[in-house]
Design an enzyme around this catalytic site. Structure first.
Site, PDB file in Angstrom:
ATOM      1  N   ASP A 100      -3.628  -0.760  -2.091  1.00 58.27           N
ATOM      2  CA  ASP A 100      -2.203  -0.779  -2.449  1.00 58.27           C
ATOM      3  C   ASP A 100      -1.951   0.295  -3.506  1.00 58.27           C
ATOM      4  O   ASP A 100      -2.439   0.201  -4.632  1.00 58.27           O
ATOM      5  CB  ASP A 100      -1.872  -2.174  -3.005  1.00 58.27           C
ATOM      6  CG  ASP A 100      -0.409  -2.526  -2.844  1.00 58.27           C
ATOM      7  OD1 ASP A 100       0.416  -1.601  -2.864  1.00 58.27           O
ATOM      8  OD2 ASP A 100      -0.102  -3.719  -2.704  1.00 58.27           O
ATOM      9  N   ASP A 201       3.550   1.444  -2.256  1.00 57.35           N
ATOM     10  CA  ASP A 201       4.564   0.614  -2.898  1.00 57.35           C
ATOM     11  C   ASP A 201       5.878   1.390  -3.034  1.00 57.35           C
ATOM     12  O   ASP A 201       5.865   2.570  -3.429  1.00 57.35           O
ATOM     13  CB  ASP A 201       4.020   0.253  -4.297  1.00 57.35           C
ATOM     14  CG  ASP A 201       4.818  -0.822  -4.989  1.00 57.35           C
ATOM     15  OD1 ASP A 201       4.862  -1.952  -4.475  1.00 57.35           O
ATOM     16  OD2 ASP A 201       5.398  -0.539  -6.062  1.00 57.35           O
ATOM     17  N   GLU A 254       6.203   0.817   1.934  1.00 51.14           N
ATOM     18  CA  GLU A 254       7.142  -0.237   1.599  1.00 51.14           C
ATOM     19  C   GLU A 254       8.470   0.448   1.305  1.00 51.14           C
ATOM     20  O   GLU A 254       8.573   1.251   0.378  1.00 51.14           O
ATOM     21  CB  GLU A 254       6.663  -1.017   0.370  1.00 51.14           C
ATOM     22  CG  GLU A 254       7.531  -2.239   0.142  1.00 51.14           C
ATOM     23  CD  GLU A 254       7.521  -2.752  -1.295  1.00 51.14           C
ATOM     24  OE1 GLU A 254       7.805  -3.930  -1.486  1.00 51.14           O
ATOM     25  OE2 GLU A 254       7.256  -1.959  -2.222  1.00 51.14           O
ATOM     26  N   HIS A 328       3.651 -11.287  -0.780  1.00 54.06           N
ATOM     27  CA  HIS A 328       3.548 -11.783  -2.158  1.00 54.06           C
ATOM     28  C   HIS A 328       4.872 -11.730  -2.917  1.00 54.06           C
ATOM     29  O   HIS A 328       4.915 -12.129  -4.073  1.00 54.06           O
ATOM     30  CB  HIS A 328       2.498 -10.947  -2.892  1.00 54.06           C
ATOM     31  CG  HIS A 328       2.917  -9.504  -2.987  1.00 54.06           C
ATOM     32  ND1 HIS A 328       2.980  -8.676  -1.886  1.00 54.06           N
ATOM     33  CD2 HIS A 328       3.355  -8.767  -4.033  1.00 54.06           C
ATOM     34  CE1 HIS A 328       3.422  -7.492  -2.258  1.00 54.06           C
ATOM     35  NE2 HIS A 328       3.658  -7.513  -3.547  1.00 54.06           N
ATOM     36  N   ASP A 329       5.912 -11.186  -2.297  1.00 57.00           N
ATOM     37  CA  ASP A 329       7.224 -11.102  -2.961  1.00 57.00           C
ATOM     38  C   ASP A 329       8.240 -12.068  -2.355  1.00 57.00           C
ATOM     39  O   ASP A 329       9.405 -12.062  -2.759  1.00 57.00           O
ATOM     40  CB  ASP A 329       7.803  -9.686  -2.820  1.00 57.00           C
ATOM     41  CG  ASP A 329       7.025  -8.647  -3.612  1.00 57.00           C
ATOM     42  OD1 ASP A 329       6.429  -9.006  -4.648  1.00 57.00           O
ATOM     43  OD2 ASP A 329       7.017  -7.472  -3.190  1.00 57.00           O
TER      44      ASP A 329
END
Ligand code: NOJ
Length: 552
Positions: A100, A201, A254, A328-329
């Site tokens: 990530d 990200d 993302e 995870h968000d």
């Protein structure tokens, strides 16, 4: 179907949140050795890539998305030797590691920012520093995505630095070629360590203009830095300088608030930018007026419209989506889209099929494969996440009552997904023998051991979906057509690869709906269903949360 997309179209990615996957050293925080220990479990599921949220040294203000050293392992997760062992052992299970990369910002604890603060001009140009406006207000009216202004005072100078996220996450200046060179070096470092995939990200907000302006529409500033044309240039350069030399490595961006057109441009194979794109519109269908911190039932029509718009748009335009319901968000999809707990299990299978039989790469978020749900936390003291804490305070400041603010946070908090993985019914869910960093969920009811022992278990359904993607080229490679767009609470689509077809019908409701199969599908066979008694027929009266996939 473009050449390079066909090389990864039959692959599936599993996301493990390292802090919460498995703790082996008894500190209540997951670690790399825990992930190594669970590789056989992941191999049994059949996944190809394992995405790890950031494991780099970090003050953990934003759970690792505030990186202070890109080329090391945070001791809380283990050592570089552990990482190397993980890569090697994962490879034995045919699993590749996806790292990530948080390249929009660094932690303010990063040495670059520290040197900048100490007055080093070279490093000051690594960040986005601007003078305040003449009236002493922030350089622009942009808001941080975690609340408040996106600007903060830069030491005791009269400049501010930009932070689109937390105040401890300073945005990097991608206009500086030295920054780009540093980031490329980071990629090279992890490629040398054996990483085979990268998630980037919030990559579509890295391109800021030289001159930063207020949002002319008086909004939060998003359009002023999102999807600027220069991002495409940055990604093409990164591909040319790094990935072109590493064929087979995959990348996923993302993409915050992006458009179909941009997603196509980011991922069309001949543009050499990214392999695939995460977008979030389909998970904003329970936001009132686009505001996350509200609590309303989700809008099915909106969801269906978005899934078709993106499914068909990217199929026609040659783009490649990364599909997911959970990460995870996000609060757990089961809690958002399945109204009645009685149907959680069937509904979870239906949701899984809707993306695993779709066009694009399916992502599974830790615990989704056993139907994990949001925890029943009782007070704000249970929540760790900086965004949730800020949002709660902002709601109170706006005059929302404490009870209502808590109910909203409870339904939307990112911590819903971040609770420890539920392995069994032992203390702390078999995650750790120490009190976990974030409280456990309902592991007595939902856990891996129980699901694996169940002949109708969800894990097995996921195994089958993953296997089907590898067995049936029409799933991996077929194009996408919306179907039955006027049937209530039905999301359906048709996949086509030459003369092979797959019709997927998912039911998001509880009221019976009759679906007449098109003539040509009637001679087909039932490839998949989530009710064990389903049989091939010309017409289906869909039961609650039923999914039917017919191949012809
Ligand atoms: C997106 C990540 O998924 C999220 O967890 C993080 O807070 C922000 N980017 C900022 O890095």
């Amino acid at each position: 179907m473009k050449e390079t997309q066909s090389t990864f179209a039959n692959k599936v990615v599993y996301q493990a949140y390292p802090k919460s996957f498995k703790d082996t050293n008894g500190d209540g925080i997951g670690d790399l050795r825990g992930i190594i220990e669970k590789l056989p479990y992941l191999a049994k599921l059949g996944i190809d890539y394992l995405w790890l949220n950031p494991i780099f040294p970090s003050p953990q203000r934003d759970n690792g998305y505030d990186i202070s050293d890109y080329c090391a392992i945070d001791p809380v997760f283990g050592t570089m030797a552990d990482f190397e062992e993980l890569v090697a052992k994962a490879a034995e299970h045919h699993i590749s590691i996806m790292m990530d990369m948080v390249f929009n910002h660094t932690s303010t604890a990063h040495i670059w920012f520290q040197k900048a603060l100490a007055g080093d001009k070279k490093y000051q140009d690594y960040y986005i520093l601007r003078p305040k406006k003449a009236d002493g207000s922030a350089p622009t009216s942009w808001e941080s995505k975690f609340g408040g202004s996106a600007w903060a005072p830069f030491g005791n100078t009269d400049l501010d630095y930009l932070h689109l996220y937390d105040i401890s996450q300073a945005d990097l200046n991608w206009r500086n070629p030295e920054v780009i060179a540093e980031l490329n070096k980071v990629l090279g470092f992890w490629l040398d360590k054996g990483a085979k995939a990268f998630r980037f990200d919030v990559i579509n907000v890295v391109g800021k203009d030289q001159k930063l302006l207020d949002d002319p529409h008086g909004g939060n500033g998003k359009p002023m830095y999102t999807d600027r044309p220069i991002v495409h240039e940055y990604l093409q350069n990164m591909y040319r300088d790094v990935f072109a030399k590493h064929p087979g490595v995959i990348t996923v961006g993302e993409l915050s608030s992006t458009t179909v057109e941009n997603a196509i441009a980011y991922t069309a194979a001949d543009r050499h930018e990214l392999s695939m794109a995460f977008s979030f519109h389909h998970l904003k269908v329970d936001y009132e007026n686009g505001n996350k911190w509200t609590k309303i039932p989700y809008d099915f029509e909106k969801l269906r419209h978005i899934l078709h718009e993106w499914g068909k748009g990217l199929s026609d335009g040659g783009g490649w989506p990364a599909w997911f319901w959970n990460n995870h968000d996000q609060p757990r999809a089961i809690n958002r889209f399945i109204k009645n707990p009685q149907y959680y299990h069937l509904g979870a299978a239906m949701l899984a099929a809707a993306i695993h039989l779709n066009r694009g790469t399916p992502y599974i978020y830790m615990g989704e494969e056993i139907g994990m749900t949001d925890p029943d936390f009782k007070s704000m003291a249970d929540y760790v996440d900086v965004e949730s804490q800020n949002a709660y305070q902002e709601l109170l400041d706006k005059g929302v009552s404490a009870d209502e603010a808590f109910a909203i946070v409870k339904s939307k908090s990112r911590d819903n997904a971040r609770i420890p993985m539920q392995w069994n019914t032992e203390k702390y869910a078999g995650f750790s023998d120490h009190k976990p960093w974030l409280a456990n969920g309902d592991f007595q009811q939902i856990n891996v051991a129980k699901d694996l022992a169940d002949p109708q278990g969800l894990f097995q359904f996921y195994q089958r979906l993953i296997a089907l993607r590898k067995q049936e080229p029409v799933i991996a490679l077929g194009d996408y057509q919306p179907m039955f767009a006027d049937l209530a609470e039905v999301y359906a689509f048709k996949r086509q690869l030459q003369d092979q077809y797959l019709l997927v019908i998912t039911h998001f409701g509880e009221k019976a709906v009759t679906v007449d199969l098109p003539k040509e599908a009637q001679s087909g066979s039932l490839l998949l269903a989530n009710y064990s008694d389903s049989r091939m027929a010309d017409k289906f009266v869909l039961r609650p949360y039923e999914v039917i996939a017919v191949k012809y």
